[in-house]
Scaffold this active site. Structure first.
Site, short mmCIF file in Angstrom:
data_model
loop_
_atom_site.label_atom_id
_atom_site.label_comp_id
_atom_site.label_asym_id
_atom_site.label_seq_id
_atom_site.Cartn_x
_atom_site.Cartn_y
_atom_site.Cartn_z
N ILE A 6 24.77 2.91 91.68
CA ILE A 6 24.12 2.27 92.83
C ILE A 6 22.76 1.69 92.44
O ILE A 6 22.40 0.58 92.86
CB ILE A 6 23.98 3.29 93.98
CG1 ILE A 6 25.38 3.71 94.49
CG2 ILE A 6 23.14 2.74 95.13
CD1 ILE A 6 25.38 4.84 95.52
N ASP B 78 15.10 5.36 84.20
CA ASP B 78 16.10 6.45 84.24
C ASP B 78 15.64 7.50 83.23
O ASP B 78 14.58 7.35 82.61
CB ASP B 78 17.51 5.92 83.91
CG ASP B 78 18.60 6.75 84.61
OD1 ASP B 78 18.69 7.96 84.36
OD2 ASP B 78 19.35 6.18 85.42
N ASP C 296 11.57 10.67 84.58
CA ASP C 296 12.27 11.85 85.08
C ASP C 296 11.62 12.16 86.43
O ASP C 296 10.48 12.62 86.49
CB ASP C 296 12.06 13.02 84.10
CG ASP C 296 12.67 14.32 84.62
OD1 ASP C 296 13.06 14.38 85.81
OD2 ASP C 296 12.73 15.28 83.84
N TYR D 187 23.68 19.82 97.91
CA TYR D 187 23.62 18.36 98.09
C TYR D 187 23.37 18.05 99.57
O TYR D 187 22.50 17.25 99.91
CB TYR D 187 24.94 17.73 97.62
CG TYR D 187 24.90 16.22 97.46
CD1 TYR D 187 24.23 15.64 96.39
CD2 TYR D 187 25.55 15.39 98.36
CE1 TYR D 187 24.21 14.25 96.22
CE2 TYR D 187 25.55 14.01 98.20
CZ TYR D 187 24.87 13.44 97.13
OH TYR D 187 24.86 12.06 96.97
#
Ligand SMILES: NC(=O)c1ccc[n+]([C@@H]2O[C@H](COP(=O)([O-])OP(=O)(O)OC[C@H]3O[C@@H](n4cnc5c(N)ncnc54)[C@H](O)[C@@H]3O)[C@@H](O)[C@H]2O)c1
Length: 264
Positions: free
Chosen positions: A16, A35, A54, A150
């Protein structure tokens, strides 16, 4: 539409995040992709810059922002997209995932955004505005069967996005919260439940198109799967019915097909 806007994106190596980076670059923006490992090739293809970030480290987030602003100019739009998901206990016990998986989920899915907001909001107030986008999930409005960590952290991500939108509208700071169901990426790769979802497995470009639309129309919720909006309304209007429906759905999923089975 985003001519010369500076857009910074986390978790942008693929999925995404990369889809969103492509959409902005194709619409005239200058993109800073970050990333865990700098996504050099992806950034080069989009005429942007690559960085290591990070998001679970405040110092790493602030260095990313500082470096992107030094290279490209003041950030107009920040996409807090990096995310992780871990399964419940080995036999599906809710909250049975390790403390490490809960802590990593909290750090990445929530604090990663907090660190960026803390850095950018004072700058945006001084500069006259900005836009903060959080990739949460449909799990932040509804639930992720098979992963309490989550579900809980994505609910927190939605709450944080709301807080930004409420607290800083008067400062010309806008927030958007992306809440997709299943999207093709490393996170859903090989997951039968996601790949065979009755509401469809979208492409990252579909999510990016929905974000573009939401920005154009000043819509807080980015519903790439419009049906999520219907489920959310259903949940609000009859919470018990929603819980019963989700429990019924859960009972139909074989243990080996539950999504997010990885452990930390
Ligand atoms: N794929 C789906 O079905 C789906 C649905 C709803 C929401 N989401 C959310 O979308 C976002 C993007 O996920 P995706 O589906 O593209 O999967 P993905 O695995 O391709 O992307 C997640 C990215 O986050 C990065 N990341 C992980 N930990 C990080 C950290 N500590 N710091 C910086 N980067 C880190 C990964 O390296 C990876 O590139 C996530 O927040 C995810 O929760 C995904």
């Amino acid at each position: 539409m985003f001519s010369n806007k500076i857009v910074a994106i986390t978790g942008a190596a693929g999925g995404i995040g990369l889809g969103i980076a492509k959409m902005f670059a194709n619409n005239g923006a200058r993109v800073a992709l970050s990333d865990l490992k700098a996504p050099e090739a992806q950034a080069k293809e989009l005429g942007g810059k690559a960085y290591v970030c990070d998001v679970s480290s405040e110092a790493s987030v602030t260095s990313f922002i500082e470096a992107a602003e030094a290279d490209l100019g003041p950030i107009d739009i920040y996409i807090s997209n990096a995310g992780v998901g871990f399964g419940d206990g080995p036999n599906g016990e809710v909250a049975g995932g390790s403390n490490k998986s809960w802590e990593t989920s909290w750090q990445v899915n929530v604090m990663g955004s907090v660190y960026a907001v803390r850095d950018l909001v004072p700058k945006w107030i001084e500069r006259g505005g900005g836009r903060f986008v959080i990739t949460a999930s449909a799990a932040g409005l509804l639930n992720q069967i098979g992963s309490a960590s989550y579900s809980a952290t994505k609910h927190a991500a939605v709450g944080l996005a709301e807080a930004i939108a409420i607290a800083h509208r008067a400062d010309n700071i806008f927030a958007h919260c992306i809440c997709p169901q299943y999207v093709r990426s490393n996170m859903t790769k090989g997951q039968k439940f996601a790949e065979e979802s009755k509401d469809g497995l979208l492409e990252p470009s579909d999510v990016a198109a929905a974000l573009k639309n939401a920005i154009a129309n000043d819509e807080f919720l980015v519903l790439s799967h419009p049906v999520v909006g219907e489920y959310f309304k259903g949940k609000a209007s009859d919470y018990n019915r929603y819980i019963h429906g989700m429990a019924k759905l859960k009972s139909k999923i074989a243990a080996e097909d539950l999504p997010l089975q990885n452990q930390e």
